[in-house]
Design a protein around this motif. Structure first.
Motif, PDB file in Angstrom:
ATOM      1  N   GLY A   1       0.798  -1.224   0.000  1.00 23.15           N
ATOM      2  CA  GLY A   1       0.000   0.000   0.000  1.00 23.15           C
ATOM      3  C   GLY A   1       0.827   1.268   0.000  1.00 23.15           C
ATOM      4  O   GLY A   1       0.307   2.353   0.317  1.00 23.15           O
ATOM      5  N   ALA A   2       2.104   1.145  -0.350  1.00 23.94           N
ATOM      6  CA  ALA A   2       2.967   2.326  -0.389  1.00 23.94           C
ATOM      7  C   ALA A   2       2.404   3.343  -1.371  1.00 23.94           C
ATOM      8  O   ALA A   2       1.987   3.014  -2.474  1.00 23.94           O
ATOM      9  CB  ALA A   2       4.381   1.927  -0.802  1.00 23.94           C
ATOM     10  N   GLY A   3       2.350   4.585  -0.958  1.00 22.68           N
ATOM     11  CA  GLY A   3       1.857   5.645  -1.821  1.00 22.68           C
ATOM     12  C   GLY A   3       0.374   5.918  -1.674  1.00 22.68           C
ATOM     13  O   GLY A   3      -0.136   6.887  -2.244  1.00 22.68           O
TER      14      GLY A   3
ATOM     15  N   ARG B   1      -8.058  -4.378  -4.134  1.00 20.06           N
ATOM     16  CA  ARG B   1      -9.501  -4.186  -4.104  1.00 20.06           C
ATOM     17  C   ARG B   1      -9.867  -2.824  -3.515  1.00 20.06           C
ATOM     18  O   ARG B   1     -10.845  -2.197  -3.945  1.00 20.06           O
ATOM     19  CB  ARG B   1     -10.156  -5.317  -3.312  1.00 20.06           C
ATOM     20  CG  ARG B   1     -11.655  -5.394  -3.510  1.00 20.06           C
ATOM     21  CD  ARG B   1     -12.264  -6.627  -2.865  1.00 20.06           C
ATOM     22  NE  ARG B   1     -11.804  -7.874  -3.467  1.00 20.06           N
ATOM     23  CZ  ARG B   1     -12.411  -9.047  -3.259  1.00 20.06           C
ATOM     24  NH1 ARG B   1     -13.501  -9.118  -2.478  1.00 20.06           N
ATOM     25  NH2 ARG B   1     -11.945 -10.147  -3.821  1.00 20.06           N
ATOM     26  N   SER B   2      -9.099  -2.330  -2.574  1.00 18.09           N
ATOM     27  CA  SER B   2      -9.354  -1.002  -2.003  1.00 18.09           C
ATOM     28  C   SER B   2      -9.179   0.080  -3.058  1.00 18.09           C
ATOM     29  O   SER B   2      -9.986   1.013  -3.164  1.00 18.09           O
ATOM     30  CB  SER B   2      -8.401  -0.744  -0.830  1.00 18.09           C
ATOM     31  OG  SER B   2      -8.556  -1.708   0.184  1.00 18.09           O
ATOM     32  N   VAL B   3      -8.137  -0.035  -3.851  1.00 13.27           N
ATOM     33  CA  VAL B   3      -7.897   0.936  -4.921  1.00 13.27           C
ATOM     34  C   VAL B   3      -9.015   0.868  -5.951  1.00 13.27           C
ATOM     35  O   VAL B   3      -9.479   1.901  -6.470  1.00 13.27           O
ATOM     36  CB  VAL B   3      -6.525   0.680  -5.578  1.00 13.27           C
ATOM     37  CG1 VAL B   3      -6.324   1.575  -6.792  1.00 13.27           C
ATOM     38  CG2 VAL B   3      -5.406   0.899  -4.561  1.00 13.27           C
ATOM     39  N   LEU B   4      -9.487  -0.346  -6.252  1.00 13.14           N
ATOM     40  CA  LEU B   4     -10.570  -0.502  -7.223  1.00 13.14           C
ATOM     41  C   LEU B   4     -11.855   0.154  -6.721  1.00 13.14           C
ATOM     42  O   LEU B   4     -12.564   0.829  -7.484  1.00 13.14           O
ATOM     43  CB  LEU B   4     -10.800  -1.983  -7.497  1.00 13.14           C
ATOM     44  CG  LEU B   4     -11.951  -2.321  -8.449  1.00 13.14           C
ATOM     45  CD1 LEU B   4     -11.719  -1.692  -9.818  1.00 13.14           C
ATOM     46  CD2 LEU B   4     -12.117  -3.831  -8.558  1.00 13.14           C
ATOM     47  N   ILE B   5     -12.165  -0.038  -5.445  1.00 12.87           N
ATOM     48  CA  ILE B   5     -13.375   0.578  -4.881  1.00 12.87           C
ATOM     49  C   ILE B   5     -13.288   2.098  -4.960  1.00 12.87           C
ATOM     50  O   ILE B   5     -14.269   2.776  -5.302  1.00 12.87           O
ATOM     51  CB  ILE B   5     -13.576   0.102  -3.432  1.00 12.87           C
ATOM     52  CG1 ILE B   5     -13.964  -1.380  -3.425  1.00 12.87           C
ATOM     53  CG2 ILE B   5     -14.642   0.938  -2.723  1.00 12.87           C
ATOM     54  CD1 ILE B   5     -14.015  -2.000  -2.039  1.00 12.87           C
ATOM     55  N   ALA B   6     -12.116   2.647  -4.664  1.00 12.13           N
ATOM     56  CA  ALA B   6     -11.929   4.096  -4.764  1.00 12.13           C
ATOM     57  C   ALA B   6     -12.110   4.569  -6.198  1.00 12.13           C
ATOM     58  O   ALA B   6     -12.720   5.622  -6.456  1.00 12.13           O
ATOM     59  CB  ALA B   6     -10.552   4.486  -4.234  1.00 12.13           C
ATOM     60  N   ALA B   7     -11.599   3.789  -7.155  1.00 11.43           N
ATOM     61  CA  ALA B   7     -11.721   4.170  -8.566  1.00 11.43           C
ATOM     62  C   ALA B   7     -13.173   4.116  -9.022  1.00 11.43           C
ATOM     63  O   ALA B   7     -13.608   4.941  -9.828  1.00 11.43           O
ATOM     64  CB  ALA B   7     -10.856   3.246  -9.426  1.00 11.43           C
TER      65      ALA B   7
ATOM     66  N   ARG C   1     -15.787   4.829  -7.361  1.00 10.57           N
ATOM     67  CA  ARG C   1     -16.498   6.043  -6.939  1.00 10.57           C
ATOM     68  C   ARG C   1     -15.785   7.308  -7.401  1.00 10.57           C
ATOM     69  O   ARG C   1     -16.077   8.406  -6.932  1.00 10.57           O
ATOM     70  CB  ARG C   1     -16.684   6.055  -5.416  1.00 10.57           C
ATOM     71  CG  ARG C   1     -15.412   6.085  -4.588  1.00 10.57           C
ATOM     72  CD  ARG C   1     -15.731   6.050  -3.100  1.00 10.57           C
ATOM     73  NE  ARG C   1     -14.514   6.117  -2.300  1.00 10.57           N
ATOM     74  CZ  ARG C   1     -13.878   7.243  -1.997  1.00 10.57           C
ATOM     75  NH1 ARG C   1     -14.341   8.400  -2.446  1.00 10.57           N
ATOM     76  NH2 ARG C   1     -12.772   7.215  -1.273  1.00 10.57           N
ATOM     77  N   GLU C   2     -14.822   7.099  -8.353  1.00  5.22           N
ATOM     78  CA  GLU C   2     -14.130   8.198  -9.024  1.00  5.22           C
ATOM     79  C   GLU C   2     -13.428   9.122  -8.041  1.00  5.22           C
ATOM     80  O   GLU C   2     -13.404  10.349  -8.197  1.00  5.22           O
ATOM     81  CB  GLU C   2     -15.101   8.995  -9.903  1.00  5.22           C
ATOM     82  CG  GLU C   2     -15.725   8.155 -11.011  1.00  5.22           C
ATOM     83  CD  GLU C   2     -16.613   8.970 -11.933  1.00  5.22           C
ATOM     84  OE1 GLU C   2     -16.783  10.176 -11.664  1.00  5.22           O
ATOM     85  OE2 GLU C   2     -17.102   8.399 -12.911  1.00  5.22           O
ATOM     86  N   SER C   3     -12.846   8.512  -7.017  1.00  2.00           N
ATOM     87  CA  SER C   3     -12.076   9.274  -6.037  1.00  2.00           C
ATOM     88  C   SER C   3     -10.612   9.317  -6.463  1.00  2.00           C
ATOM     89  O   SER C   3     -10.057   8.316  -6.923  1.00  2.00           O
ATOM     90  CB  SER C   3     -12.183   8.625  -4.659  1.00  2.00           C
ATOM     91  OG  SER C   3     -11.298   9.246  -3.742  1.00  2.00           O
ATOM     92  N   PRO C   4      -9.934  10.462  -6.324  1.00  2.42           N
ATOM     93  CA  PRO C   4      -8.523  10.549  -6.709  1.00  2.42           C
ATOM     94  C   PRO C   4      -7.596   9.830  -5.737  1.00  2.42           C
ATOM     95  O   PRO C   4      -6.423   9.636  -6.035  1.00  2.42           O
ATOM     96  CB  PRO C   4      -8.259  12.061  -6.703  1.00  2.42           C
ATOM     97  CG  PRO C   4      -9.252  12.612  -5.726  1.00  2.42           C
ATOM     98  CD  PRO C   4     -10.478  11.750  -5.869  1.00  2.42           C
ATOM     99  N   ARG C   5      -8.094   9.425  -4.594  1.00  2.00           N
ATOM    100  CA  ARG C   5      -7.243   8.745  -3.615  1.00  2.00           C
ATOM    101  C   ARG C   5      -8.064   7.689  -2.881  1.00  2.00           C
ATOM    102  O   ARG C   5      -9.293   7.713  -2.861  1.00  2.00           O
ATOM    103  CB  ARG C   5      -6.649   9.729  -2.619  1.00  2.00           C
ATOM    104  CG  ARG C   5      -7.654  10.599  -1.905  1.00  2.00           C
ATOM    105  CD  ARG C   5      -6.995  11.406  -0.804  1.00  2.00           C
ATOM    106  NE  ARG C   5      -6.475  10.515   0.244  1.00  2.00           N
ATOM    107  CZ  ARG C   5      -5.685  10.961   1.226  1.00  2.00           C
ATOM    108  NH1 ARG C   5      -5.296  12.236   1.252  1.00  2.00           N
ATOM    109  NH2 ARG C   5      -5.257  10.134   2.159  1.00  2.00           N
ATOM    110  N   THR C   6      -7.333   6.765  -2.279  1.00  2.56           N
ATOM    111  CA  THR C   6      -7.967   5.704  -1.521  1.00  2.56           C
ATOM    112  C   THR C   6      -8.157   6.144  -0.075  1.00  2.56           C
ATOM    113  O   THR C   6      -7.198   6.537   0.597  1.00  2.56           O
ATOM    114  CB  THR C   6      -7.114   4.426  -1.570  1.00  2.56           C
ATOM    115  OG1 THR C   6      -6.894   4.063  -2.931  1.00  2.56           O
ATOM    116  CG2 THR C   6      -7.803   3.286  -0.843  1.00  2.56           C
ATOM    117  N   GLU C   7      -9.390   6.065   0.407  1.00  2.00           N
ATOM    118  CA  GLU C   7      -9.720   6.503   1.762  1.00  2.00           C
ATOM    119  C   GLU C   7      -9.827   5.291   2.692  1.00  2.00           C
ATOM    120  O   GLU C   7     -10.010   4.148   2.246  1.00  2.00           O
ATOM    121  CB  GLU C   7     -11.051   7.261   1.754  1.00  2.00           C
ATOM    122  CG  GLU C   7     -11.076   8.489   0.866  1.00  2.00           C
ATOM    123  CD  GLU C   7     -10.186   9.617   1.386  1.00  2.00           C
ATOM    124  OE1 GLU C   7      -9.759   9.535   2.566  1.00  2.00           O
ATOM    125  OE2 GLU C   7      -9.923  10.559   0.617  1.00  2.00           O
TER     126      GLU C   7
END
Length: 523
Positions: free
Chosen positions: A414-416, A445-451, A453-459
């Protein structure tokens, strides 16, 4: 009416003198009549080329080059494995490049299936029946590295000269469609000693300049089921210690057994110690066995690596022969538990694993070859290893990551992402008993969920949602495929009381040694 081109008319007396018995007037045998009639039909059907087309006459070209009939000279032959065609081709190129040597390369046309004919047979057929004529050289485009292909002569005559010596070399590669799974070199020369010397020098060049030396290779079956080629070339991994998350001191033990021996080979030899060694990495799926081997490959760039897994492990004999020739070398045997009880494909009485161990022992103590074995089921291997002591010198368990390890894995994969300490601690607390592969999938999968919902970062909410999915009852099989044993991880579901009913083992995680995967490789 004149006689047809290529048809010779002889008198009865000459006919009897040439083909008949000593006693004039005796009848010919049926076999003799059949042979003569066949020659007549061949001469009519395939007349000899006219004067303007004589350069296509293969027998005439060889006779012109040699200065005498080709059939008057001895033929010496050598054979190589099917995968050695690039090495033999390059060896011939290097040999002819030396001062005082020259050659002309010509091809052959005629019968498609000529692999079972010797050079003498081909010359005889070309001379008597015009079955073969001069044509274009046949080439095969074969890989010689992960990014390079080479056009290799797969059927061609080298009309060579060295000083006053004039000779012919026929190079033929494998023809899988006809079950011909070898490379053949035949030398036709006036002096057999010269032909023997030429083949010996070619063999030395094949070994010295093998395109496999220093490469990472895996065996793959031929399209037609014959032989053991071609090889698949792989890019060597480039991992550092920062890419490895293992318990303290474990990687150092592994490095000393493999890398340490390689770096101190001369001191060990001087002290009379053997260089051949075996390392077994065992533990649950997805914990880092394959990733550890990839790290070792990264730090031994001069080693030739031969990878066997699944059914290709039956090729352990040729793999060991290749490792011996190209040492220093590593032979990697992935998922050995899958062959612990399997019989070989020739109907052998012993499990294939015993044959693997016998081949390991057959290399000899002075061979600078390391065997790296991985397994998810050490209990299946232990009986065979006990019965064949000395094949494996070190067995190292790669355990499930503890809390510190899971935190390090989350930081690695999860670096970055900018995840805070609170969410990291929460993930570590909820993922006890999970594997490195699980952590990698959690981050993806966390990055995919963020994408989505069209979020620029993973929350943190994305991470929690992904974790809830992976720990849910509907993803139970997914967890097992990621190496997680049911009952070890917090299911976050009070009604899920049947987790401990499932088996504690898991199917292979599908972790591949050298698959093209972006980012850090799965454990």
């Amino acid at each position: 009416m004149g006689e047809p081109d290529g048809v010779e008319i002889v008198s009865a007396r000459e006919y009897r003198a040439r083909y008949g018995p000593d006693r004039e007037g005796s009848p010919l045998s049926l076999e003799q009549v059949n042979g003569l009639f066949h020659e007549f039909l061949m001469a009519v059907a395939r007349p000899r080329p006219k004067d303007g087309d004589s350069r296509r006459d293969l027998a005439a070209r060889l006779r012109e080059h040699l200065g005498s009939a080709p059939t008057d000279r001895p033929v010496v032959k050598a054979a190589y494995a099917s995968f050695d065609l690039p090495n033999v081709h390059l060896a011939l190129e290097r040999w002819f490049a030396a001062d005082g040597r020259a050659h002309e390369l010509i091809g052959m046309r005629g019968a498609q299936h000529h692999g079972d004919l010797t050079l003498g047979d081909i010359i005889d057929a070309a001379d008597r029946y015009d079955r073969f004529v001069v044509g274009a050289v046949d080439y095969a485009h074969l890989p010689i590295s992960p990014d390079t292909e080479l056009a290799c002569v797969s059927c061609g005559f080298y009309l060579g000269t060295e000083g006053e010596e004039r000779f012919v070399v026929l190079l033929r590669g494998p023809q899988d469609q006809y079950g011909l799974n070898k490379v053949e070199i035949e030398v036709l020369a006036a002096d057999k000693g010269f032909a023997d010397r030429l083949l010996a020098e070619i063999d030395a060049l094949v070994r010295e300049h093998s395109v496999f030396r220093g490469q990472v290779l895996s065996f793959e079956g031929s399209e037609f089921g014959h032989g053991l080629g071609p090889f698949r070339f792989h890019r060597r991994p480039g991992l550092t210690r920062d890419d490895i998350v293992l318990p303290a001191g474990l990687l150092e033990r592994v490095e000393r057994q493999v890398v340490g021996v390689a770096r101190r080979r001369e001191q060990l030899r001087a002290a009379g110690q053997h260089l051949r060694r075996g390392l077994l990495l065992y533990g649950p799926p997805g914990t880092g066995k394959t990733h550890t081997i990839r790290y070792l490959l990264s730090h031994l760039p001069q080693f030739t690596v031969v990878i066997l897994s699944g059914e290709s492990i039956e090729a352990i004999g040729p793999a060991c022969a290749l490792a011996r020739m190209l040492q220093p070398a590593l032979v990697v045997l992935e998922d050995c538990d899958l062959i612990a009880e399997a019989r070989d494909y020739g109907g052998g009485e012993q499990p294939l694993l015993f044959q693997v161990l016998n081949e390991m022992d057959g290399l000899g103590d002075d061979a600078d070859v390391a065997f790296l074995l991985t397994t998810n089921r050490a209990d299946l291997l232990e009986p065979a290893l006990v019965q064949r002591p000395g094949r494996v010198d070190l067995a190292v368990e790669i355990p499930l990551p503890d809390a510190e390890g899971r935190a390090a894995l989350l930081g690695l994969y999860g670096a970055g992402l900018g995840l805070g300490k609170d969410i990291a601690d929460e993930v570590v607390g909820r993922t006890e008993g999970t594997t490195a592969s699980f952590t990698k999938e959690l981050v993806r999968r966390s990055v995919l969920i963020a994408a989505e919902r069209e979020s620029p970062r993973t929350e943190p909410e994305d991470v929690r949602e992904a974790l809830d999915e992976l720990l849910s009852d509907r993803d139970r099989l997914t967890r097992r495929l990621l190496g997680v044993r049911d009952g070890d991880a917090d299911e976050d579901d009070e009604d899920d009381e049947d987790d401990d009913i499932a088996g504690h083992g898991g199917p292979p995680t599908g972790e591949w040694l050298l698959g093209p995967r972006p980012g850090p490789s799965p454990r």
